[in-house]
Design an enzyme around this catalytic site. Structure first.
Site, PDB file in Angstrom:
ATOM      1  N   ASP A  46       1.223  -1.424  -0.256  1.00  0.00           N
ATOM      2  CA  ASP A  46      -0.437  -0.004  -0.096  1.00  0.00           C
ATOM      3  C   ASP A  46       0.629   1.276   0.198  1.00  0.00           C
ATOM      4  O   ASP A  46       1.602   1.549   0.598  1.00  0.00           O
ATOM      5  CB  ASP A  46      -1.143  -0.114   1.639  1.00  0.00           C
ATOM      6  N   TYR A  51       3.027   9.628  -0.643  1.00  0.00           N
ATOM      7  CA  TYR A  51       4.230   8.995   0.294  1.00  0.00           C
ATOM      8  C   TYR A  51       5.590   9.843   0.295  1.00  0.00           C
ATOM      9  O   TYR A  51       6.030   8.673   0.198  1.00  0.00           O
ATOM     10  CB  TYR A  51       4.011   7.713   0.428  1.00  0.00           C
ATOM     11  N   LYS A  76      -2.404   5.896  -4.041  1.00  0.00           N
ATOM     12  CA  LYS A  76      -3.726   6.724  -4.134  1.00  0.00           C
ATOM     13  C   LYS A  76      -3.532   8.432  -4.797  1.00  0.00           C
ATOM     14  O   LYS A  76      -2.335   8.505  -4.998  1.00  0.00           O
ATOM     15  CB  LYS A  76      -3.181   6.951  -2.425  1.00  0.00           C
ATOM     16  N   HIS A 109      -6.848   9.689  -2.087  1.00  0.00           N
ATOM     17  CA  HIS A 109      -6.570   9.788  -0.542  1.00  0.00           C
ATOM     18  C   HIS A 109      -7.771  10.353   0.092  1.00  0.00           C
ATOM     19  O   HIS A 109      -7.819  10.001   1.749  1.00  0.00           O
ATOM     20  CB  HIS A 109      -5.445  10.363  -1.018  1.00  0.00           C
TER      21      HIS A 109
HETATM   22  P1  NDP Z   1       0.907   1.467  12.073  1.00  0.00           P
HETATM   23  O1  NDP Z   1      -0.118   0.764  12.814  1.00  0.00           O
HETATM   24  O2  NDP Z   1       1.239   0.279  10.927  1.00  0.00           O
HETATM   25  O3  NDP Z   1       2.176   1.692  12.562  1.00  0.00           O
HETATM   26  C1  NDP Z   1       3.169   1.559  11.976  1.00  0.00           C
HETATM   27  C2  NDP Z   1       4.161   2.396  13.496  1.00  0.00           C
HETATM   28  O4  NDP Z   1       4.630   0.678  14.180  1.00  0.00           O
HETATM   29  C3  NDP Z   1       5.801   2.546  12.626  1.00  0.00           C
HETATM   30  O5  NDP Z   1       6.301   3.318  13.905  1.00  0.00           O
HETATM   31  C4  NDP Z   1       6.891   1.455  13.103  1.00  0.00           C
HETATM   32  O6  NDP Z   1       7.742   1.626  13.877  1.00  0.00           O
HETATM   33  C5  NDP Z   1       6.058   0.671  14.126  1.00  0.00           C
HETATM   34  N1  NDP Z   1       6.191  -0.881  14.676  1.00  0.00           N
HETATM   35  C6  NDP Z   1       5.306  -2.247  13.874  1.00  0.00           C
HETATM   36  N2  NDP Z   1       5.059  -3.240  14.119  1.00  0.00           N
HETATM   37  C7  NDP Z   1       5.462  -2.861  15.302  1.00  0.00           C
HETATM   38  C8  NDP Z   1       5.252  -3.509  16.266  1.00  0.00           C
HETATM   39  N3  NDP Z   1       5.162  -5.756  15.796  1.00  0.00           N
HETATM   40  N4  NDP Z   1       5.960  -3.887  17.708  1.00  0.00           N
HETATM   41  C9  NDP Z   1       5.500  -2.325  17.894  1.00  0.00           C
HETATM   42  N5  NDP Z   1       5.600  -1.237  17.023  1.00  0.00           N
HETATM   43  C10 NDP Z   1       5.541  -1.585  15.385  1.00  0.00           C
HETATM   44  O7  NDP Z   1       0.832   2.714  11.172  1.00  0.00           O
HETATM   45  P2  NDP Z   1       0.392   3.075   9.518  1.00  0.00           P
HETATM   46  O8  NDP Z   1       0.683   4.763   9.405  1.00  0.00           O
HETATM   47  O9  NDP Z   1       1.687   3.080   8.782  1.00  0.00           O
HETATM   48  O10 NDP Z   1      -0.752   2.714   8.480  1.00  0.00           O
HETATM   49  C11 NDP Z   1      -0.157   1.606   7.788  1.00  0.00           C
HETATM   50  C12 NDP Z   1      -0.337   2.008   6.440  1.00  0.00           C
HETATM   51  O11 NDP Z   1      -1.679   2.805   6.016  1.00  0.00           O
HETATM   52  C13 NDP Z   1       0.837   3.145   6.024  1.00  0.00           C
HETATM   53  O12 NDP Z   1       1.947   2.749   5.832  1.00  0.00           O
HETATM   54  C14 NDP Z   1      -0.321   3.160   4.507  1.00  0.00           C
HETATM   55  O13 NDP Z   1       0.075   2.305   3.785  1.00  0.00           O
HETATM   56  C15 NDP Z   1      -2.030   3.507   5.296  1.00  0.00           C
HETATM   57  N6  NDP Z   1      -1.807   4.557   5.756  1.00  0.00           N
HETATM   58  C16 NDP Z   1      -3.045   5.576   4.781  1.00  0.00           C
HETATM   59  C17 NDP Z   1      -3.407   6.609   5.003  1.00  0.00           C
HETATM   60  C18 NDP Z   1      -5.028   7.379   4.867  1.00  0.00           C
HETATM   61  O14 NDP Z   1      -4.992   8.173   4.886  1.00  0.00           O
HETATM   62  N7  NDP Z   1      -5.150   6.363   3.702  1.00  0.00           N
HETATM   63  C19 NDP Z   1      -3.199   7.543   6.824  1.00  0.00           C
HETATM   64  C20 NDP Z   1      -2.358   6.812   7.445  1.00  0.00           C
HETATM   65  C21 NDP Z   1      -1.791   5.400   6.811  1.00  0.00           C
HETATM   66  P3  NDP Z   1       9.155   1.198  12.671  1.00  0.00           P
HETATM   67  O15 NDP Z   1       8.586   0.864  11.405  1.00  0.00           O
HETATM   68  O16 NDP Z   1      10.161   1.848  13.487  1.00  0.00           O
HETATM   69  O17 NDP Z   1       9.361  -0.509  13.186  1.00  0.00           O
END
Ligand code: NDP
Length: 288
Positions: A46, A51, A76, A109
């Site tokens: 995704d 991004y 998006k 988006h």
């Molecule tokens: P997430 O809920 O996926 O969280 C990501 C964060 O959690 C990162 O900081 C990561 O740190 C940490 N993390 C990942 N795995 C673990 C774990 N097992 N234990 C503890 N911490 C963990 O947030 P996102 O905002 O990234 O959401 C997921 C996806 O949704 C995005 O990447 C994007 O593709 C989409 N999205 C869409 C939006 C929209 O407006 N349509 C808005 C926001 C996101 P680290 O990388 O350091 O491991």
């Protein structure tokens, strides 16, 4: 790894679990993270125009050697490009940037600006075979009802919104179920929210199943029928986040996690001025 699929309202089967790349820089980090994810069995990525890393996603897919039809790719369209002609041009640019012949899913988006024009461009691109499925994102019940008439010919397959145990989107999910629209979760891990990861209930369940809290959260969401794509730049987390298909929470445990809902998230798409502040925060044409 066998990833289950969900059937969308246009007949396509989407892998219910994937990898998100928001906030991963395009300095080789996105290429590395997506390459790791694909190597570890992920088959759904995704990304988004806003991004700034679509190109690295495309390169990682190409270099993986995995057949294109085995990977689900979502991107998006950003608000700046919603005008009909701009949207059409952006779709072609995205395909070119990513080195792909088609996208599996393309989303509007944000629910602000010329959403109706953008949707018309997406419908046409779908007819032309450039995009297989089309959907929306960040639509609350209020915004869905505002834009619904624009979707009269083609219903969005998904609505991608903030969703995790603290923000379970109950009213929206009821409405989307009625409309036949599948929910996709962003921030499925609450973006690492420490309170969520320290919830005693989730820790207890993690102990019971020999899993970590992240895996309990993601398993709950999967069993709720929500599509998830957690993000991480760490290979150990990319690996563990995917290990959620070898256990099942009981219905009492599901109910207990449902009770953690606070009914409120980090982001409120209905708040005044959100469209304007997003436009300020993400300028996809800064380097044109
Ligand atoms: P997430 O809920 O996926 O969280 C990501 C964060 O959690 C990162 O900081 C990561 O740190 C940490 N993390 C990942 N795995 C673990 C774990 N097992 N234990 C503890 N911490 C963990 O947030 P996102 O905002 O990234 O959401 C997921 C996806 O949704 C995005 O990447 C994007 O593709 C989409 N999205 C869409 C939006 C929209 O407006 N349509 C808005 C926001 C996101 P680290 O990388 O350091 O491991």
């Amino acid at each position: 790894m066998q990833i289950p699929t969900f059937k969308l309202n246009d007949g396509h089967d989407i892998p219910s679990f994937g990898f998100g790349v928001f906030q991963i820089p395009a300095d080789g980090s996105t290429y590395k993270a997506v390459s790791s994810a694909l190597k570890l069995g992920y088959r759904h990525i995704d990304t988004a125009e806003a991004y700034f890393n679509e190109q690295e996603v495309g390169k990682a897919i190409k270099d993986s050697g995995i057949d294109r039809d085995q990977i689900w790719v979502t991107s998006k369209l950003w608000i700046q490009d919603y005008a009909y002609e701009d949207a059409k041009k952006t779709i072609d640019n995205t395909l070119q940037k990513m080195g792909l012949d088609y996208l599996d899913l393309y989303l509007i988006h944000q629910p602000y600006g010329k959403v109706d024009e953008a949707w018309r461009a997406l419908v046409e691109a779908q007819k032309a075979g450039k995009i297989r499925s089309i959907g929306v994102s960040n639509m609350t019940p209020k915004l869905w009802n505002k834009w619904k008439s624009a979707f009269k010919d083609v219903t969005p397959v998904v609505n991608q919104v903030e969703y995790n145990p603290y923000f379970q989107q109950k009213p929206l999910r009821q409405l989307m179920a009625k409309e036949g629209v599948t929910l996709e979760a962003w921030a499925p891990l609450g973006e690492g929210n420490a309170d969520l990861f320290n919830e005693p209930l989730l820790k207890r369940l993690a102990d019971k199943y020999g899993k970590n809290v992240g895996q309990i959260i993601l398993r709950f969401e999967h069993q709720e029928g929500v599509i998830i794509f957690p993000k991480s730049v760490h290979e150990s987390r990319i690996k563990s986040n995917a290990e959620i298909f070898d256990f099942e929470l009981t219905s009492d445990e599901m109910d207990a996690i449902r009770a953690l809902d606070k009914g409120k998230g980090m982001h409120d798409p209905d708040a005044p001025g959100v469209g304007e502040s997003l436009l300020k925060a993400f300028d996809v044409h800064a380097n044109d």
